[in-house]
Structure formats: structure tokens, C-alpha cells
Design a protein around this motif. Sequence first.
Motif, short mmCIF file in Angstrom:
data_model
loop_
_atom_site.label_atom_id
_atom_site.label_comp_id
_atom_site.label_asym_id
_atom_site.label_seq_id
_atom_site.Cartn_x
_atom_site.Cartn_y
_atom_site.Cartn_z
N GLN A 1 0.84 -1.20 0.00
CA GLN A 1 0.00 0.00 0.00
C GLN A 1 0.87 1.25 0.00
OE1 GLN A 1 -2.55 0.62 3.43
NE2 GLN A 1 -4.24 1.11 2.05
N ARG B 1 2.34 1.73 -3.47
CA ARG B 1 1.35 2.27 -4.41
C ARG B 1 1.15 3.75 -4.17
NH1 ARG B 1 -3.69 -1.51 -3.69
NH2 ARG B 1 -4.66 0.13 -4.91
N ALA B 2 1.17 4.17 -2.88
CA ALA B 2 1.00 5.59 -2.58
C ALA B 2 2.14 6.41 -3.15
CB ALA B 2 0.90 5.80 -1.07
N SER C 1 1.96 5.94 -7.47
CA SER C 1 0.75 6.12 -8.26
C SER C 1 0.19 7.53 -8.22
CB SER C 1 -0.34 5.15 -7.76
OG SER C 1 0.11 3.83 -7.83
N ALA C 2 1.05 8.50 -7.97
CA ALA C 2 0.56 9.88 -7.88
C ALA C 2 -0.15 10.27 -9.17
CB ALA C 2 1.72 10.82 -7.60
N GLN D 1 -6.51 8.52 -3.81
CA GLN D 1 -5.17 8.75 -4.32
C GLN D 1 -4.82 10.23 -4.29
OE1 GLN D 1 -2.84 6.35 -5.49
NE2 GLN D 1 -1.56 8.17 -5.24
N THR E 1 -3.88 11.22 -0.83
CA THR E 1 -2.52 10.82 -0.45
C THR E 1 -1.48 11.72 -1.11
OG1 THR E 1 -2.18 9.21 -2.25
CG2 THR E 1 -3.29 8.43 -0.28
N ASP E 2 -1.74 12.14 -2.34
CA ASP E 2 -0.80 13.01 -3.05
C ASP E 2 -0.75 14.41 -2.45
OD1 ASP E 2 -0.50 10.89 -4.77
OD2 ASP E 2 -1.73 11.74 -6.37
N THR F 1 1.07 11.22 4.59
CA THR F 1 0.67 9.90 4.09
C THR F 1 1.68 8.84 4.47
OG1 THR F 1 -0.59 10.80 2.22
CG2 THR F 1 0.25 8.55 1.99
#
Length: 307
Positions: free
Chosen positions: A5, A8-9, A12-13, A277, A280-281, A287
Motif C-alpha cells: 500500500q 502504491r501511494a 501512483s501519484a 489517491q 494521499t498526493d 501519508t
Amino acid sequence: MPSPQQARAQASAITSGRAAPESEVSPTTRLRTLFDRPRLSPGQRRIAQYLIEHLTEAAFLSITDLADRVGVSQPSVTRFASAVGFSGYPALREQLQAIALGGRGGAAAAAEENRGNELQAAVDAEIENLENLRRDFADADRVIDVGRKLASSAPLTVLGLRISVSLAEYFAYAARRVHPDVRLVTRGGTVAYDALLQSREAGGTWVLAFSMPRHAHETLGAVRVARGAGLKVALITDLALGPLVDEADVTFATGTGSRLVFDSYAAPGVMCAALLQAMTDADPGRTQARLEEYEQVADQHQFFLRD
């Protein structure tokens, strides 16, 4: 090592940027833009909603048939065409046909030629919903902007009543991994009102609300209370028009699967993940710190099975 996870954070921005000129816009988005008139009457909004929900068929109806389907008079259809900028119903129908025929390519057309059984048809319909959402995501700026606002709202309230509870619970569960104060509201009436007012008093600025069909009076009431208290409302729904959309500050309209007895929510689920997402960005440092802390607690108490 970062957890999957966390990875991915980090990887995957969402990339901001406007759509390239040749990017295709979904039929739903084109209709939403076409019918975006603040002074449409309730009857005219019914016509607009019917056209959005039944574009492929409705684009080829006569004015008499369309009036019968919606339950309005023929003059009402004519006035609607004028209200959205056309000389009359024939000119509006010509534009609707161009949008309908332009959106019948790719996987949707192939699915229509070889529909298979009802379960396969349901999957085909969801694929089309996802393709429409993909076109809407060609310009990610609105998702990014709302994600930042949700991330900065402390507390952040997530509202979902009746059938919409599952989507709200999913979003709130994930958002708590990256946000310090997420408050989930899944009961309507005065219970929802209390929670919304308390959230505002605690310093909250935004509510993320879900409204899937059938749309509840309780949801509309709660959204109005939120707005009255000074909270901004972001809405995820299948609607492009109507009182809920009118009350929201920003709406993400996504198609739902309606081929089976109960609706399916592939596109709204992806919409949830996209907003998460974006949150998180919005604050990568927070995050990362929160995900690391959560992984330590999860390992210490053995929350999960070893894969």
C-alpha cells in the motif's frame, strides 16, 4: 521495506494536466455540459435526466414519444429544447443523435453485437461505465483539487445512507489510513444532523457524500444541513441533474450498473479510489508517516494473514 500500500501511494501519484485536443469526452459529460442551465424548471430537469439516462434510445424518439416517456406535454419538450439553446426539438434531436452515435464505438459496440447472456450484458454495461469514467479522467485537475480539499478538512465527514453505506464505509476505512480524523455518518435524520453540526464545530470544512439509486430524502436533507452549517459538499452519484446535484459544491457523476436486480458500482468504486489517491498526493509526508505507523501496529497485533 514499504508495504504494497505504501509503494502504491509513492508510485501512483495522479499527474495533473489538461486533456489533449484529440481526447474523447464521454457522452454523459457532453450531455451534462449541454444541459447545464441553472434556470431549468423541474419538468425540464426531468427531461434532461431522462435523455442522459436513456441517450441511445431517446436520441431517436419523436417529440410525441419523448413527451410520453417522460410524462410531460409536447410543448414542454419544445420549451426545453429552447431553454438549452436550440431552435426547436428537431435541432436538439440531431445533436443528441450525433452524441449517441459518436459514443457507440469500441467495447460497447462489440458488446452490442455479441451480447451473450444477461450476466455478460451486465459486465458489458459496467465496462462502458468505466470507459466513460476514463474519458472524464482525461483531465484530472478537478479530482486533484477536491482531493486536496478533502485532505485538508479536519475532521473530514463521509456521508452515505441506505444503499450508499457500503461505498461510504469503504472510503472512510481507507481514508483513515492517510487522514487523522475521518468521521463516518451512515444513519439519517437527526443523528446525521448532529454529526454534521459537530463536525463543523470541530473545524471541518468538507463533507464527501454518496448517493446511489434509489436516492433517499434523508440524504438530501443531510446535505442541506451540511451546507446550512457552512460545510462544503462533494457528491459522488449517478445523477447529472436534480436537487442533490443543485445542493452540492462539486459533483462526480458516474454510471452505475443497472442490468441486474440490484445495481453494481464499478465506476463509483474507481471514483472513490481516485479521490483517495488525490488525498494521499496532497500531503505525501503525512501519508507516508501514517502508513508506516499503521503497518507497525498491524504487524504488532497481526491484523492480517501472511500471504
